[in-house]
Design a protein around this motif. Structure first.
Motif, PDB file in Angstrom:
ATOM      1  N   THR A 289       0.804  -1.228   0.000  1.00  9.89           N
ATOM      2  CA  THR A 289       0.000   0.000   0.000  1.00  9.89           C
ATOM      3  C   THR A 289       0.834   1.273   0.000  1.00  9.89           C
TER       4      THR A 289
ATOM      5  N   PRO B 183       2.195  -3.256  -6.651  1.00 11.44           N
ATOM      6  CA  PRO B 183       0.932  -3.325  -7.390  1.00 11.44           C
ATOM      7  C   PRO B 183       1.111  -3.609  -8.881  1.00 11.44           C
TER       8      PRO B 183
ATOM      9  N   ARG C 105      -6.146  -3.318  -1.607  1.00  8.88           N
ATOM     10  CA  ARG C 105      -5.140  -2.957  -2.616  1.00  8.88           C
ATOM     11  C   ARG C 105      -4.836  -4.137  -3.540  1.00  8.88           C
TER      12      ARG C 105
END
Length: 271
Positions: free
Chosen positions: A193, A200, A242
């Motif tokens: 995050t 990501p 996320r």
């Protein structure tokens, strides 16, 4: 409601002494089904077992010697920890009722210093051998030592039951190298995050959701928007959110798949 497992939380630490019951209650309310506690040395082997005994069928221990705790007395530490492991396995012989879930937290860490490099290598290999002998999975810590770690694991790859590469924060090449060990998964927590995190993008590019488990490393590594606070298991909901966004799936799917992964790696029945 979310349903998840925190596969790495130092709930026995003094950071939780004042409100441990409340932390556990918040975790349950958030949907946490179980918390796995890693020891880092002989002293914490006892505190982990004690804490898990306070929360049966919810908190589960992992016993081992953390690389940053490797000192000149590492042989004596390992001998005493192995006695603790054997006693626990003898007391609770059934894999479904035994409180002992894994060998951990073990590994290599050359981030700050290589003063005890050889001792770390020997201590890690010894504990890898324990995993092969006991059929308990490994909870592996690695910083600035992946090549050395992989070289040791390759020697035992066909004998190991599996485990978790805890707190993975690497790139695609490092991820693929670890995924070459098919019985292992990557532990993903709050770093996912962080604003500057590349996870990501890295994870969906090369890591199937079937190779991920959730973790906090609490009290450390709190996720955004809790960064800077003491981390706790309830905060995993931010990691789940996320992950779902990164993979383009629902939060429910993230929970379902990571729970299945936990059951596969640790031999626990799915809830």
């Amino acid at each position: 409601m979310m349903s998840f497992v925190d596969t790495h939380c130092h709930l026995d630490g003094e950071e939780f002494d004042a409100d441990r019951d409340e932390v556990v209650s918040r975790a349950r309310e958030a949907g946490c089904q179980a918390i796995f506690l890693p020891a880092i040395d002989l002293k914490t082997c006892h505190s982990v077992l004690s804490t898990c005994a306070q929360y049966p069928a919810f908190c589960y221990p992992m016993l081992g010697l953390h690389p940053e705790e490797v000192r000149p007395d590492w042989c004596d530490q390992l001998s005493a920890i192995r006695q603790c492991i054997d006693h626990t396995l003898t007391t609770h012989p059934s894999p479904l009722t035994a409180p002992l879930l894994a060998i951990g937290e073990v590994g290599l860490d050359f981030y700050w210093s290589r003063e005890y490099e050889q001792q770390q290598l020997l201590a890690f290999e010894r504990q890898v051998q324990w995993s092969a002998e006991t059929r308990l999975p490994l909870m592996i810590h690695c910083r600035k030592a992946q090549n050395e770690l992989v070289n040791i694991l390759k020697r035992y790859a066909h004998d190991l039951p599996g485990g978790v590469f805890h707190c993975f924060t690497g790139n695609e090449q490092e991820a693929r190298q670890l995924l070459d060990f098919p019985q292992f998964v990557l532990g993903i927590g709050g770093v996912l995050t962080f604003k500057k995190s590349h996870l990501p993008e890295v994870l969906p590019a090369c890591v199937p959701l079937e190779r991920i488990v959730l973790e906090t490393d609490a009290p450390y590594m709190a996720p955004v928007p809790c960064r800077g606070q003491r981390n706790e298991s309830a905060y995993i909901r931010h990691v789940i959110s996320r992950l779902a966004a990164a993979y383009g799936v629902s939060e429910a799917e993230v929970c379902l798949q990571t729970n299945e992964n936990v059951a596969r790696v640790f031999g626990m029945p799915k809830r």
